[in-house]
Write a protein that holds these residues in place. Structure first.
Motif, PDB file in Angstrom:
ATOM      1  N   GLU A  36      -5.745   9.267  19.526  1.00  0.00           N
ATOM      2  CA  GLU A  36      -6.290  10.613  19.673  1.00  0.00           C
ATOM      3  C   GLU A  36      -6.873  11.120  18.363  1.00  0.00           C
ATOM      4  N   ILE A  37      -8.059  11.700  18.454  1.00  0.00           N
ATOM      5  CA  ILE A  37      -8.729  12.276  17.288  1.00  0.00           C
ATOM      6  C   ILE A  37      -8.838  13.783  17.507  1.00  0.00           C
ATOM      7  N   PHE A  38      -8.423  14.554  16.522  1.00  0.00           N
ATOM      8  CA  PHE A  38      -8.409  16.001  16.630  1.00  0.00           C
ATOM      9  C   PHE A  38      -9.670  16.600  16.016  1.00  0.00           C
ATOM     10  N   PRO A  39     -10.093  17.782  16.505  1.00  0.00           N
ATOM     11  CA  PRO A  39     -11.265  18.444  15.934  1.00  0.00           C
ATOM     12  C   PRO A  39     -11.029  18.845  14.479  1.00  0.00           C
ATOM     13  N   TYR A  40     -12.081  18.894  13.712  1.00  0.00           N
ATOM     14  CA  TYR A  40     -12.088  19.316  12.313  1.00  0.00           C
ATOM     15  C   TYR A  40     -11.402  18.329  11.370  1.00  0.00           C
ATOM     16  N   VAL A  41     -11.050  17.156  11.862  1.00  0.00           N
ATOM     17  CA  VAL A  41     -10.464  16.126  11.005  1.00  0.00           C
ATOM     18  C   VAL A  41     -11.595  15.233  10.521  1.00  0.00           C
ATOM     19  N   SER A  42     -11.694  15.077   9.214  1.00  0.00           N
ATOM     20  CA  SER A  42     -12.785  14.295   8.640  1.00  0.00           C
ATOM     21  C   SER A  42     -12.481  12.807   8.605  1.00  0.00           C
ATOM     22  N   LEU A  43     -11.244  12.450   8.265  1.00  0.00           N
ATOM     23  CA  LEU A  43     -10.876  11.045   8.123  1.00  0.00           C
ATOM     24  C   LEU A  43      -9.666  10.743   8.998  1.00  0.00           C
ATOM     25  N   ASN A  44      -9.739   9.634   9.748  1.00  0.00           N
ATOM     26  CA  ASN A  44      -8.651   9.225  10.623  1.00  0.00           C
ATOM     27  C   ASN A  44      -8.165   7.853  10.181  1.00  0.00           C
ATOM     28  N   PHE A  45      -6.913   7.775   9.750  1.00  0.00           N
ATOM     29  CA  PHE A  45      -6.323   6.518   9.292  1.00  0.00           C
ATOM     30  C   PHE A  45      -5.293   6.058  10.312  1.00  0.00           C
ATOM     31  N   LYS A  46      -5.342   4.801  10.683  1.00  0.00           N
ATOM     32  CA  LYS A  46      -4.429   4.198  11.657  1.00  0.00           C
ATOM     33  C   LYS A  46      -3.245   3.587  10.925  1.00  0.00           C
ATOM     34  N   THR A  47      -2.031   4.046  11.242  1.00  0.00           N
ATOM     35  CA  THR A  47      -0.843   3.564  10.540  1.00  0.00           C
ATOM     36  C   THR A  47      -0.296   2.287  11.166  1.00  0.00           C
ATOM     37  N   SER A  48       0.278   1.458  10.313  1.00  0.00           N
ATOM     38  CA  SER A  48       0.953   0.254  10.787  1.00  0.00           C
ATOM     39  C   SER A  48       2.359   0.134  10.200  1.00  0.00           C
ATOM     40  N   TYR A  49       2.687   0.983   9.215  1.00  0.00           N
ATOM     41  CA  TYR A  49       3.946   0.844   8.499  1.00  0.00           C
ATOM     42  C   TYR A  49       4.345   2.175   7.867  1.00  0.00           C
ATOM     43  N   LYS A  50       5.613   2.574   8.047  1.00  0.00           N
ATOM     44  CA  LYS A  50       6.164   3.757   7.376  1.00  0.00           C
ATOM     45  C   LYS A  50       7.496   3.372   6.764  1.00  0.00           C
ATOM     46  N   LYS A  51       7.744   3.887   5.555  1.00  0.00           N
ATOM     47  CA  LYS A  51       8.991   3.594   4.863  1.00  0.00           C
ATOM     48  C   LYS A  51       9.425   4.832   4.089  1.00  0.00           C
ATOM     49  N   ILE A  52      10.727   5.128   4.124  1.00  0.00           N
ATOM     50  CA  ILE A  52      11.288   6.243   3.367  1.00  0.00           C
ATOM     51  C   ILE A  52      12.244   5.678   2.329  1.00  0.00           C
ATOM     52  N   HIS A  53      12.061   6.120   1.089  1.00  0.00           N
ATOM     53  CA  HIS A  53      12.948   5.697   0.003  1.00  0.00           C
ATOM     54  C   HIS A  53      13.000   6.808  -1.030  1.00  0.00           C
ATOM     55  N   ASP A  54      14.202   7.329  -1.311  1.00  0.00           N
ATOM     56  CA  ASP A  54      14.397   8.397  -2.303  1.00  0.00           C
ATOM     57  C   ASP A  54      13.490   9.599  -2.063  1.00  0.00           C
ATOM     58  N   ASN A  55      13.433  10.067  -0.818  1.00  0.00           N
ATOM     59  CA  ASN A  55      12.619  11.219  -0.428  1.00  0.00           C
ATOM     60  C   ASN A  55      11.122  11.024  -0.661  1.00  0.00           C
ATOM     61  N   ILE A  56      10.685   9.804  -0.635  1.00  0.00           N
ATOM     62  CA  ILE A  56       9.261   9.483  -0.711  1.00  0.00           C
ATOM     63  C   ILE A  56       8.877   8.754   0.569  1.00  0.00           C
ATOM     64  N   LEU A  57       7.855   9.244   1.248  1.00  0.00           N
ATOM     65  CA  LEU A  57       7.347   8.619   2.467  1.00  0.00           C
ATOM     66  C   LEU A  57       6.131   7.786   2.098  1.00  0.00           C
ATOM     67  N   GLU A  58       6.200   6.504   2.373  1.00  0.00           N
ATOM     68  CA  GLU A  58       5.084   5.596   2.119  1.00  0.00           C
ATOM     69  C   GLU A  58       4.513   5.167   3.461  1.00  0.00           C
ATOM     70  N   ILE A  59       3.210   5.325   3.619  1.00  0.00           N
ATOM     71  CA  ILE A  59       2.521   4.980   4.859  1.00  0.00           C
ATOM     72  C   ILE A  59       1.423   3.983   4.528  1.00  0.00           C
ATOM     73  N   LYS A  60       1.371   2.901   5.289  1.00  0.00           N
ATOM     74  CA  LYS A  60       0.313   1.904   5.121  1.00  0.00           C
ATOM     75  C   LYS A  60      -0.383   1.703   6.455  1.00  0.00           C
ATOM     76  N   GLY A  61      -1.630   1.275   6.391  1.00  0.00           N
ATOM     77  CA  GLY A  61      -2.383   1.033   7.610  1.00  0.00           C
ATOM     78  C   GLY A  61      -3.799   0.607   7.322  1.00  0.00           C
ATOM     79  N   ASP A  62      -4.669   0.812   8.318  1.00  0.00           N
ATOM     80  CA  ASP A  62      -6.052   0.347   8.227  1.00  0.00           C
ATOM     81  C   ASP A  62      -7.035   1.448   8.614  1.00  0.00           C
TER      82      ASP A  62
END
Length: 85
Positions: A36-62
């Motif tokens: 799903e793509i929302f209105p007024y969003v300029s860039l859409n990134f597709k996630t493949s990986y999320k990780k939480i470590h020491d209150n830091i959220l790391e997101i990777k994708g394409d």
């Protein structure tokens, strides 16, 4: 080719499977595992990986141009990060 975008501060909105990064005076980023793509969003990134470590959220994708990595720092914030990841 490599590109690096750095935002020091931004508003972050979490919906069920969506993350919106809303920096001041810059394009809105949508980070999502859904098509799903929302209105007024300029860039859409597709996630493949999320990780939480020491209150830091790391997101990777394409994107259509290659892979990305987003690091969101929630240290010293009163926020339950595990509830959204």
């Amino acid at each position: 080719m490599s590109t690096k975008l750095t935002y020091c501060k931004a508003d972050i909105v979490f919906l069920e499977h969506e993350v919106f990064i809303i920096p001041f005076n810059k394009p809105i980023l949508q980070v999502s595992s859904s098509p799903e793509i929302f209105p007024y969003v300029s860039l859409n990134f597709k996630t493949s990986y999320k990780k939480i470590h020491d209150n830091i959220l790391e997101i990777k994708g394409d994107t259509g141009l290659g892979s990305f990595k987003i690091t969101l720092n929630f240290k010293n914030k009163n926020f339950d990060l595990h509830s959204v990841a």
